[in-house]
Design a protein around this motif. Structure first.
Motif, PDB file in Angstrom:
ATOM      1  N   ARG A  21       0.842  -1.204   0.000  1.00  0.00           N
ATOM      2  CA  ARG A  21       0.000   0.000   0.000  1.00  0.00           C
ATOM      3  C   ARG A  21       0.871   1.245   0.000  1.00  0.00           C
ATOM      4  NH1 ARG A  21      -2.368  -0.436   6.151  1.00  0.00           N
ATOM      5  NH2 ARG A  21      -3.327   1.556   5.737  1.00  0.00           N
ATOM      6  N   GLU A  22       2.038   1.187   0.662  1.00  0.00           N
ATOM      7  CA  GLU A  22       2.950   2.331   0.643  1.00  0.00           C
ATOM      8  C   GLU A  22       3.621   2.448  -0.706  1.00  0.00           C
ATOM      9  OE1 GLU A  22       5.781   2.534   3.810  1.00  0.00           O
ATOM     10  OE2 GLU A  22       4.199   2.390   5.333  1.00  0.00           O
ATOM     11  N   GLU A  23       4.038   1.306  -1.222  1.00  0.00           N
ATOM     12  CA  GLU A  23       4.769   1.291  -2.493  1.00  0.00           C
ATOM     13  C   GLU A  23       3.890   1.779  -3.651  1.00  0.00           C
ATOM     14  OE1 GLU A  23       7.961   0.029  -2.594  1.00  0.00           O
ATOM     15  OE2 GLU A  23       8.049   0.694  -4.680  1.00  0.00           O
ATOM     16  N   LEU A  24       2.649   1.316  -3.661  1.00  0.00           N
ATOM     17  CA  LEU A  24       1.775   1.586  -4.802  1.00  0.00           C
ATOM     18  C   LEU A  24       0.779   2.703  -4.526  1.00  0.00           C
ATOM     19  CD1 LEU A  24       1.063  -2.163  -5.698  1.00  0.00           C
ATOM     20  CD2 LEU A  24       2.708  -0.636  -6.780  1.00  0.00           C
ATOM     21  N   ARG A  25       0.775   3.199  -3.274  1.00  0.00           N
ATOM     22  CA  ARG A  25      -0.155   4.276  -2.889  1.00  0.00           C
ATOM     23  C   ARG A  25      -1.593   3.919  -3.232  1.00  0.00           C
ATOM     24  NH1 ARG A  25       3.731   6.279  -0.765  1.00  0.00           N
ATOM     25  NH2 ARG A  25       5.205   7.782  -1.569  1.00  0.00           N
ATOM     26  N   LEU A  26      -1.986   2.710  -2.808  1.00  0.00           N
ATOM     27  CA  LEU A  26      -3.347   2.250  -3.086  1.00  0.00           C
ATOM     28  C   LEU A  26      -4.166   2.262  -1.810  1.00  0.00           C
ATOM     29  CD1 LEU A  26      -2.869  -0.913  -5.340  1.00  0.00           C
ATOM     30  CD2 LEU A  26      -3.892   1.265  -5.988  1.00  0.00           C
ATOM     31  N   PRO A  27      -5.456   2.654  -1.895  1.00  0.00           N
ATOM     32  CA  PRO A  27      -6.322   2.474  -0.728  1.00  0.00           C
ATOM     33  C   PRO A  27      -6.361   0.995  -0.367  1.00  0.00           C
ATOM     34  CG  PRO A  27      -7.431   3.756  -2.432  1.00  0.00           C
ATOM     35  CD  PRO A  27      -6.145   3.239  -3.040  1.00  0.00           C
ATOM     36  N   TYR A  28      -6.271   0.718   0.933  1.00  0.00           N
ATOM     37  CA  TYR A  28      -6.151  -0.663   1.397  1.00  0.00           C
ATOM     38  C   TYR A  28      -7.376  -1.051   2.211  1.00  0.00           C
ATOM     39  CZ  TYR A  28      -4.499  -4.368   4.530  1.00  0.00           C
ATOM     40  OH  TYR A  28      -4.366  -5.522   5.260  1.00  0.00           O
ATOM     41  N   LEU A  29      -7.915  -2.203   1.920  1.00  0.00           N
ATOM     42  CA  LEU A  29      -9.055  -2.703   2.684  1.00  0.00           C
ATOM     43  C   LEU A  29      -8.804  -4.140   3.083  1.00  0.00           C
ATOM     44  CD1 LEU A  29     -12.086  -1.315   0.705  1.00  0.00           C
ATOM     45  CD2 LEU A  29     -11.629  -0.924   3.120  1.00  0.00           C
ATOM     46  N   SER A  30      -8.848  -4.408   4.384  1.00  0.00           N
ATOM     47  CA  SER A  30      -8.732  -5.772   4.889  1.00  0.00           C
ATOM     48  C   SER A  30     -10.058  -6.099   5.570  1.00  0.00           C
ATOM     49  CB  SER A  30      -7.584  -5.840   5.902  1.00  0.00           C
ATOM     50  OG  SER A  30      -7.835  -6.855   6.846  1.00  0.00           O
ATOM     51  N   THR A  31     -10.748  -7.128   5.077  1.00  0.00           N
ATOM     52  CA  THR A  31     -12.039  -7.454   5.700  1.00  0.00           C
ATOM     53  C   THR A  31     -11.829  -7.949   7.137  1.00  0.00           C
ATOM     54  OG1 THR A  31     -11.940  -9.511   4.427  1.00  0.00           O
ATOM     55  CG2 THR A  31     -13.508  -7.840   3.687  1.00  0.00           C
ATOM     56  N   GLY A  32     -10.710  -8.622   7.401  1.00  0.00           N
ATOM     57  CA  GLY A  32     -10.428  -9.059   8.765  1.00  0.00           C
ATOM     58  C   GLY A  32     -10.292  -7.853   9.701  1.00  0.00           C
ATOM     59  N   ASP A  33      -9.533  -6.824   9.270  1.00  0.00           N
ATOM     60  CA  ASP A  33      -9.361  -5.620  10.103  1.00  0.00           C
ATOM     61  C   ASP A  33     -10.697  -4.898  10.273  1.00  0.00           C
ATOM     62  OD1 ASP A  33      -6.680  -6.161  10.322  1.00  0.00           O
ATOM     63  OD2 ASP A  33      -6.018  -4.587   8.933  1.00  0.00           O
ATOM     64  N   LEU A  34     -11.469  -4.800   9.174  1.00  0.00           N
ATOM     65  CA  LEU A  34     -12.776  -4.126   9.284  1.00  0.00           C
ATOM     66  C   LEU A  34     -13.661  -4.840  10.302  1.00  0.00           C
ATOM     67  CD1 LEU A  34     -13.700  -3.389   5.538  1.00  0.00           C
ATOM     68  CD2 LEU A  34     -13.313  -1.698   7.330  1.00  0.00           C
ATOM     69  N   LEU A  35     -13.665  -6.187  10.221  1.00  0.00           N
ATOM     70  CA  LEU A  35     -14.495  -6.952  11.157  1.00  0.00           C
ATOM     71  C   LEU A  35     -14.024  -6.754  12.591  1.00  0.00           C
ATOM     72  CD1 LEU A  35     -14.841 -10.271   9.138  1.00  0.00           C
ATOM     73  CD2 LEU A  35     -16.732  -8.773   9.808  1.00  0.00           C
ATOM     74  N   ARG A  36     -12.700  -6.744  12.806  1.00  0.00           N
ATOM     75  CA  ARG A  36     -12.189  -6.571  14.174  1.00  0.00           C
ATOM     76  C   ARG A  36     -12.541  -5.176  14.708  1.00  0.00           C
ATOM     77  NH1 ARG A  36      -8.690 -10.411  12.156  1.00  0.00           N
ATOM     78  NH2 ARG A  36      -7.451  -8.922  10.969  1.00  0.00           N
ATOM     79  N   ARG A  37     -12.562  -4.170  13.801  1.00  0.00           N
ATOM     80  CA  ARG A  37     -12.965  -2.830  14.245  1.00  0.00           C
ATOM     81  C   ARG A  37     -14.443  -2.808  14.628  1.00  0.00           C
ATOM     82  NH1 ARG A  37     -10.431   0.010   9.519  1.00  0.00           N
ATOM     83  NH2 ARG A  37      -8.450  -1.000   9.869  1.00  0.00           N
ATOM     84  N   HIS A  38     -15.269  -3.491  13.819  1.00  0.00           N
ATOM     85  CA  HIS A  38     -16.699  -3.581  14.166  1.00  0.00           C
ATOM     86  C   HIS A  38     -16.876  -4.265  15.518  1.00  0.00           C
ATOM     87  CE1 HIS A  38     -19.209  -2.063  10.853  1.00  0.00           C
ATOM     88  NE2 HIS A  38     -18.206  -2.373  10.062  1.00  0.00           N
ATOM     89  N   ARG A  39     -16.074  -5.296  15.767  1.00  0.00           N
ATOM     90  CA  ARG A  39     -16.189  -6.008  17.051  1.00  0.00           C
ATOM     91  C   ARG A  39     -15.805  -5.088  18.203  1.00  0.00           C
ATOM     92  NH1 ARG A  39     -13.939 -12.082  17.035  1.00  0.00           N
ATOM     93  NH2 ARG A  39     -14.653 -11.856  19.182  1.00  0.00           N
ATOM     94  N   ALA A  40     -14.701  -4.343  18.009  1.00  0.00           N
ATOM     95  CA  ALA A  40     -14.235  -3.472  19.093  1.00  0.00           C
ATOM     96  C   ALA A  40     -15.289  -2.418  19.428  1.00  0.00           C
ATOM     97  CB  ALA A  40     -12.921  -2.813  18.694  1.00  0.00           C
TER      98      ALA A  40
END
Ligand code: AP5
Length: 217
Positions: A21-40
């Motif tokens: 994501r740093e190298e290519l400057r792309l928006p990054y989406l991880s469904t695992g991270d999104l789910l963990r944020r929803h849980r928190a």
């Protein structure tokens, strides 16, 4: 550039995504991270997903697809996806969304690591609440137990117990591995050997994508 990182749990998708994501400057989406944020935050989705995640099962497709489409807020344009799609139903939903936007996948990078290596990797993994990933031996933080990037306390994920990891691996082989054939038919699959040092995995991915020092962002 629309990219997907595919591979078994613990293949190093999150580790490589952080660099890509740093190298290519792309928006990054991880469904695992999104789910963990929803849980928190104890949202309805987070509460519904918790049981599946802790048992090493996939969260139902309809919940994941709705969550992802909400997160990109419309048809995706230029992204690095980690952990999605994970089923053929999810892959077809992504295709429809890209078609509607007149876009397509540039590549699906399959990071391949043998099952017997995975358990050792995951049992040494430490993460911070923002998803930064370490390994007790391979890539330890500078200060034990503290994230280098944001100073948060590092913890072991709920689903990183050995038995749960084995279940996640079997779910991967049953539901997610068939996506390799799906994307091979779409001529976008790139296979990378993930069973080497993180720097070498990164070099293999960027070489396969044709990203050279000269054309890097
Ligand atoms: P998710 O968070 O996506 O987990 P995963 O795919 O199982 O992948 P991991 O995060 O465990 O591993 P990784 O490949 O990112 O490896 P990492 O870089 O951390 O999903 C969790 C759960 O959420 C799922 O089980 C499911 O319930 C649910 N879910 C998520 N998306 C879903 C979807 N689309 N549909 C339905 N349900 C969904 O590396 C692992 C360790 O190895 C680290 O310690 C790292 O430092 C180390 N390491 C990395 N690379 C190397 C290397 N080259 N050599 C040695 N060690 C390395």
């Amino acid at each position: 550039m629309n990219l997907v990182l595919l591979g078994p749990p613990g293949a190093g998708k999150g580790t490589q995504a952080a660099r890509l994501r740093e190298e290519l400057r792309l928006p990054y989406l991880s469904t695992g991270d999104l789910l963990r944020r929803h849980r928190a935050k104890e949202t309805a989705l987070g509460l519904a997903a918790a049981e599946y995640m802790d048992q090493g099962q996939l969260v139902p497709d309809e919940l994941i697809i709705t969550m992802l489409m909400d997160a990109v807020n419309g048809p995706p344009r230029g992204f690095l996806l980690d952990g999605f799609p994970r089923t053929v139903v999810q892959a077809e939903a992504l295709e429809r969304s890209l078609d509607a936007a007149g876009s397509r996948l540039r590549a699906v990078v399959l990071v391949e690591v043998p099952d017997q290596v995975i358990v050792g990797r995951i049992s040494g993994r430490l993460t911070c609440p923002y998803g930064h990933v370490y390994h007790a031996q391979v890539s330890p933080p500078v200060r034990a137990g503290v994230c280098d990037r944001d100073g948060e306390t590092l913890v072991q994920r709920n689903d990183d117990q050995v038995e749960t990891v084995r279940r996640r691996l079997s779910v991967y082989h049953e539901s997610t591995a068939p996506l390799a054939a799906f994307y091979e038919r779409h001529n976008v699959l790139v296979r990378v050997d993930g069973n080497q040092a993180p720097d070498d995995v990164f070099d293999a991915i960027t070489a396969a994508l044709g990203v050279t020092p000269a054309n890097r962002a």
